[in-house]
Design a protein around this motif. Structure first.
Motif, PDB file in Angstrom:
ATOM      1  N   ASP A  81      -2.416  41.778 -41.374  1.00  0.00           N
ATOM      2  CA  ASP A  81      -1.439  42.419 -40.497  1.00  0.00           C
ATOM      3  C   ASP A  81      -0.047  42.248 -41.089  1.00  0.00           C
ATOM      4  OD1 ASP A  81      -1.618  39.612 -39.977  1.00  0.00           O
ATOM      5  OD2 ASP A  81      -0.338  39.929 -38.246  1.00  0.00           O
ATOM      6  N   HIS A 113       1.478  31.300 -43.292  1.00  0.00           N
ATOM      7  CA  HIS A 113       1.241  32.468 -42.459  1.00  0.00           C
ATOM      8  C   HIS A 113       2.398  32.872 -41.570  1.00  0.00           C
ATOM      9  CE1 HIS A 113      -2.921  31.695 -43.679  1.00  0.00           C
ATOM     10  NE2 HIS A 113      -3.110  32.963 -43.432  1.00  0.00           N
ATOM     11  N   ASP A 134       5.250  30.987 -32.519  1.00  0.00           N
ATOM     12  CA  ASP A 134       5.337  32.334 -31.944  1.00  0.00           C
ATOM     13  C   ASP A 134       5.000  33.387 -33.005  1.00  0.00           C
ATOM     14  OD1 ASP A 134       6.046  31.356 -29.457  1.00  0.00           O
ATOM     15  OD2 ASP A 134       8.139  31.942 -29.551  1.00  0.00           O
ATOM     16  N   LYS A 135       5.427  33.150 -34.231  1.00  0.00           N
ATOM     17  CA  LYS A 135       5.113  34.092 -35.313  1.00  0.00           C
ATOM     18  C   LYS A 135       3.628  34.014 -35.691  1.00  0.00           C
ATOM     19  CE  LYS A 135       9.614  33.462 -37.549  1.00  0.00           C
ATOM     20  NZ  LYS A 135      10.471  34.509 -37.005  1.00  0.00           N
ATOM     21  N   LEU A 136       3.124  32.798 -35.793  1.00  0.00           N
ATOM     22  CA  LEU A 136       1.711  32.636 -36.134  1.00  0.00           C
ATOM     23  C   LEU A 136       0.810  33.296 -35.093  1.00  0.00           C
ATOM     24  CD1 LEU A 136       1.454  28.934 -37.345  1.00  0.00           C
ATOM     25  CD2 LEU A 136       1.210  31.004 -38.725  1.00  0.00           C
ATOM     26  N   ARG A 137       1.232  33.223 -33.836  1.00  0.00           N
ATOM     27  CA  ARG A 137       0.394  33.786 -32.787  1.00  0.00           C
ATOM     28  C   ARG A 137       0.197  35.285 -32.965  1.00  0.00           C
ATOM     29  NH1 ARG A 137       3.174  32.799 -28.366  1.00  0.00           N
ATOM     30  NH2 ARG A 137       2.398  30.766 -27.755  1.00  0.00           N
ATOM     31  N   ASP A 138       1.252  35.971 -33.458  1.00  0.00           N
ATOM     32  CA  ASP A 138       1.115  37.412 -33.736  1.00  0.00           C
ATOM     33  C   ASP A 138      -0.050  37.671 -34.673  1.00  0.00           C
ATOM     34  OD1 ASP A 138       3.371  38.148 -32.287  1.00  0.00           O
ATOM     35  OD2 ASP A 138       4.713  37.985 -34.009  1.00  0.00           O
ATOM     36  N   THR A 139      -0.078  36.915 -35.751  1.00  0.00           N
ATOM     37  CA  THR A 139      -1.104  37.182 -36.751  1.00  0.00           C
ATOM     38  C   THR A 139      -2.451  36.625 -36.296  1.00  0.00           C
ATOM     39  OG1 THR A 139      -1.435  37.222 -39.156  1.00  0.00           O
ATOM     40  CG2 THR A 139      -0.610  35.173 -38.218  1.00  0.00           C
ATOM     41  N   GLY A 194       5.298  41.564 -33.285  1.00  0.00           N
ATOM     42  CA  GLY A 194       4.694  41.401 -34.593  1.00  0.00           C
ATOM     43  C   GLY A 194       3.205  41.711 -34.540  1.00  0.00           C
ATOM     44  N   GLY A 195       2.541  41.573 -35.671  1.00  0.00           N
ATOM     45  CA  GLY A 195       1.109  41.844 -35.726  1.00  0.00           C
ATOM     46  C   GLY A 195       0.825  43.299 -35.442  1.00  0.00           C
ATOM     47  N   GLY A 246       4.038  37.016 -39.432  1.00  0.00           N
ATOM     48  CA  GLY A 246       4.246  37.295 -38.022  1.00  0.00           C
ATOM     49  C   GLY A 246       5.708  37.472 -37.692  1.00  0.00           C
ATOM     50  N   GLY A 247       5.978  37.413 -36.443  1.00  0.00           N
ATOM     51  CA  GLY A 247       7.354  37.486 -35.971  1.00  0.00           C
ATOM     52  C   GLY A 247       7.736  38.902 -35.607  1.00  0.00           C
TER      53      GLY A 247
END
Lengths: 328, 328, 328, 328
Positions: free
Chosen positions: D18, D258, C158-163, D70-71, D262-263
């Motif tokens: 980001d 990475h 879920d965190k990686l998806r943001d970036t 995030g992002g 995020g998050g």
């Protein structure tokens, strides 16, 4: 190891409401003191435990695996007896009997007041570390536990927003803060709340209602209003009841309560808890007394305990304004 | 792509209280249906939206970035009008006008009852996906959202335990469950609670008090009692008041409330939401109607909607016994 | 308390890789055994500790505050000596010397194989509790720790998806699973991955590349591919390198690693860990031996240890298909 | 609404890596600017998008539901073309064509360098908001995203510690920070690490090995060493290999990678992102240019962009010392 110029016996206790990061402060105090070759003692259950002589030596190993734990490994309590002259005398006698040269107290303004009172009877050094989720102590920009409490509340509201959005509902969320709106303001800003009501401002239900109705007109299907528990409106339930009648739609209420005090401390509280714990030892080493580890301008400096005991730290008007603009 | 034997137009809506994982179910339903070359429509805001013709076509892209979101991207609502014969007729007419061949409803037992009623007027296929945090629907071992709701409550109690331990306090924690103790039992077991009170059992304040006092005698300084909101004691506040007088020490109360409905769904709810969404399309493809995606023996099978609408799923006596032994 | 017909001395150890929920199983085993009036012993550091006689009595209090802790409070280790006939003999001798009537082992298939080997020398009862994040033991639908491991990986993605979204990037994420794709499949489904590659299938880099390119054509600016560490492609780094050349854009790699083993167990692992711990005691009480607590059809039943030691539990083809449809 | 003295058209873009909290900054910039009655535009995908004219007007509604994401909702990218004189000229021409009076850039020191270069061609106002997880920009005590990145890493290490403790293992954990040890130091302090190695200090494998061996002697069964990715030792894998040979026991390595970018942003990053976004508008209103929102002494002040582009912000020696004392 460090410069071991002195042979000191120092003690630490936690007092008042527990707050996340207290353990980091205790750990840093203990390990920094050991580094200075001091003997270190922990007093269990606050001033009450001091009256009952619950004093034990602490080693570096005792500090293992606690930095990520909420609450305080020393326990904490409120004591009525301590606040009497007899209680203060007994507490001082116990410290003297245990040959404690210096006492560090982690707690809020009430705990600092107790420490000042004690220092009229106890002649060792006394230092304070501000530990309370409220961040309302005058003279310091930060008190350990605030960041975790705000984070916990924000995560809870992130969850509420899901259901508010799905159902097109308005929630009034009560957060901690009996005398201060610090938590409410940060929570409101970080959670994207539509409005925030705080003890520092007179709350007008008509204004709150108007903001919600204006939001509806602009197409907002849901909303969050953050209410400090000490708000003059009487809290989230009462305010919601009044506003509900004015807006003509249902308002749900959520009181976050004690979960805000617990939980694994955020890295912010662990870092600053550690830094304050270390600073307290430094102050003792420098023969200071009657001071606490205050954050000013982002640095930790020694400030007089008495400063922390007068009134409540004011909220920044810019924060209030910003929350309102963001929620509009 | 899949076997495209038919040209179907299918629609999906969410109804009743929202629950985490509904989005996973909707996403899986939509993408599985597109895979079968069906045209897929989403109905906004439940049966109310159906009455207001809030129907729009959904594409695979619309399903992007929703699997990790709580609530439901379709919105949900309760509708009084829908439950009248006129409402049901209008709903059926709207579905017919939009040429919808099949309707899938994600919701609880009330939503399934609505779907059965609708099916007397609407002649397309109807299927249900059990989505409610309560896990109290007869005929299925699982309803989407339960795992997330339990997890949220357990995380909250993990935080409370920090402060309970620091202060030597007892907390009564109220969790959701108006008619059922399913949430309370799982939360109580997973959070290491001292006791759990549920609607399925007559609650005796004397017994609760005795358990707490027994714990004190064994040296337990703190404790957690989980109270289902629908317990016959009247909820956590009432029960705490009564028990407090019997035990002679203060009891704190925390009502977790609506945060249990929200939050990013757990992987468990995302996986089973997805599997049920896919199964619903499979049932439609197999020309079934009047069924829902029931979990039995760990597998998803078609069960009659009517089964889900009678009574409340019973709690396992072994769970009740286990929670008590663990907390003793 | 329970029926105390017998006076038994029972011991428990954890073996192999630690997994979240082991503590819940140990706690439930200990408290259920005490309820039966057994004396209970804990063996530290797995079979290695057994060889070194690291055996101590456990009380109900020792089980306090562990249900929410990851890892195992008994420690775990791998032992080469234990696997020799001399080692097995010594282990049996130590159990006999301590008058242990029954031994419970929490661990994976390797640990169960060790327990079977030991049972040729040790004549007490032996039971197993499946505790491994891999969920790949034949004969049981669930092994304690799987849900937490999947949840941890899903939260990371879920965190990686943001970036990934912000930068329009593709990530290959390696998750645990040396012989099995169970974790990868659940993680892939729950995290909305574009593709999943697992040891059970021959991985074709051209097919993976094609799926990514198809996604680009449809407008997907980013993507996640979940790679089981034991995939025949050689893992995420190798596969990414190969695929990168075929697709012509950069692929980032993230290896989640050991964080998947730790962390506070999910409520699911706490509940099922507790239920399995209790079931193990029930099996012992019923004079069973050579069995483990297997989940079948959602219930816990006694299954022969030997069943768990042959091969790897197969993945469901429907899961593989579903992940692919969802990611397309 | 605010004082609407001017009719301005302002634009905002995110550039470089980001970081969590960028959305809070963008949201606050947009809503504060709208409050001033400015017209607001968002440029997608950083300077690259500026070159491609990906400019669109933003409304207050566009800022809904992003503060917890995030992002960055604007996307970000790195552009080689932009850094050429021709690229800068084209960028300026695009801004002029869209009649943009002022440009705000959220990003790191590289992005600020780009903004300074652009300002030689573009004659509107330019302001920066420091957004990078590294917190290594000279002239400001804080950059948006740092707190979330540290928190994410600390939570990961909390999980690793469970398994490290269960198995008696040592882990080397690599965290982000190519040129700076800021993340590593805060992570090391907050996670209770035994040691931290950073680019600012020459790393001596013998010293690292000695600390670990000293820990073993004192009875520490496990340990965590935090390694900044830019450390001169070559990173966690290389350092672990060298140290392993010196200490004679296995060292596990975990590269967090990475997920640190995020998050959902922490409340701290949401609050300070919001305050910096608002401050940027205030600076524009006050007719400033060539400045960024710098935190100094806990307050946000305008500092010259050029200050941020020279070197790397130094770590505090006290932090380094404190981490070592705490880990000893």
């Amino acid at each position: 190891m460090g410069n071991r110029s002195e042979d000191k016996r120092v003690a630490i206790l936690a007092s008042g409401g527990d707050s996340p990061g207290m353990n980091a402060a205790i750990r840093a105090f203990v390990r920094s003191a050991l580094w200075e070759n001091y003997q270190v003692f922990g007093i269990q259950n606050g001033y009450e435990g001091l009256l009952e002589n619950e004093i034990r030596e602490l080693s570096s190993r005792d500090m293992g695996m606690i930095i990520n734990q909420g609450g305080t490994m020393l326990g904490t309590a409120r004591s009525a007896e301590f606040q009497t002259p007899a209680g203060l005398q007994k507490a001082a006698a116990n410290l003297n009997a245990a040959k404690i040269d210096a006492l560090c107290v982690v707690g809020g303004d009430g705990s600092f007041r107790g420490l000042l009172a004690l220092s009229e009877f106890y002649k060792g050094q006394v230092v304070g570390i501000p530990g309370t989720i409220d961040n309302d102590i005058p003279g310091t920009e930060y008190t350990i536990g605030f960041d975790t409490a705000v984070q916990t509340a924000v995560e809870a509201i992130d969850k509420l927003r899901d259901t508010a959005l799905s159902h097109g509902r308005v929630f009034f969320v009560e957060v901690m803060g009996r005398k201060s709106g610090q938590i409410a303001l940060s929570v409101g800003l970080a959670s994207g709340a539509e409005d925030v009501v705080i003890p520092e401002e007179k709350t007008d239900a008509d204004v709150v209602a108007k903001r919600l109705l204006d939001g509806r007109k602009k197409g907002k299907r849901f909303g969050i209003v953050v209410v400090a528990e000490g708000d003059d409106s009487g809290g989230a339930f009462k305010l919601a009841e009044t506003v509900q009648q004015k807006v003509g739609f249902n308002i749900r209420v959520s009181v976050l309560g004690h979960i805000q005090r617990g939980g694994s401390p955020t890295s912010h509280d662990r870092v600053w808890g550690s830094r304050m714990g270390e600073a307290a030892v430094r102050f003792l080493k420098n023969r200071m007394t009657g001071v606490f580890t205050a954050m000013r301008g982002g640095h930790i400096i020694p400030a007089y305990l008495i400063e922390a005991t007068v009134g409540v730290r004011a909220v920044e008007p810019e924060m209030v304004q910003l929350v309102r603009i963001m929620g509009s």
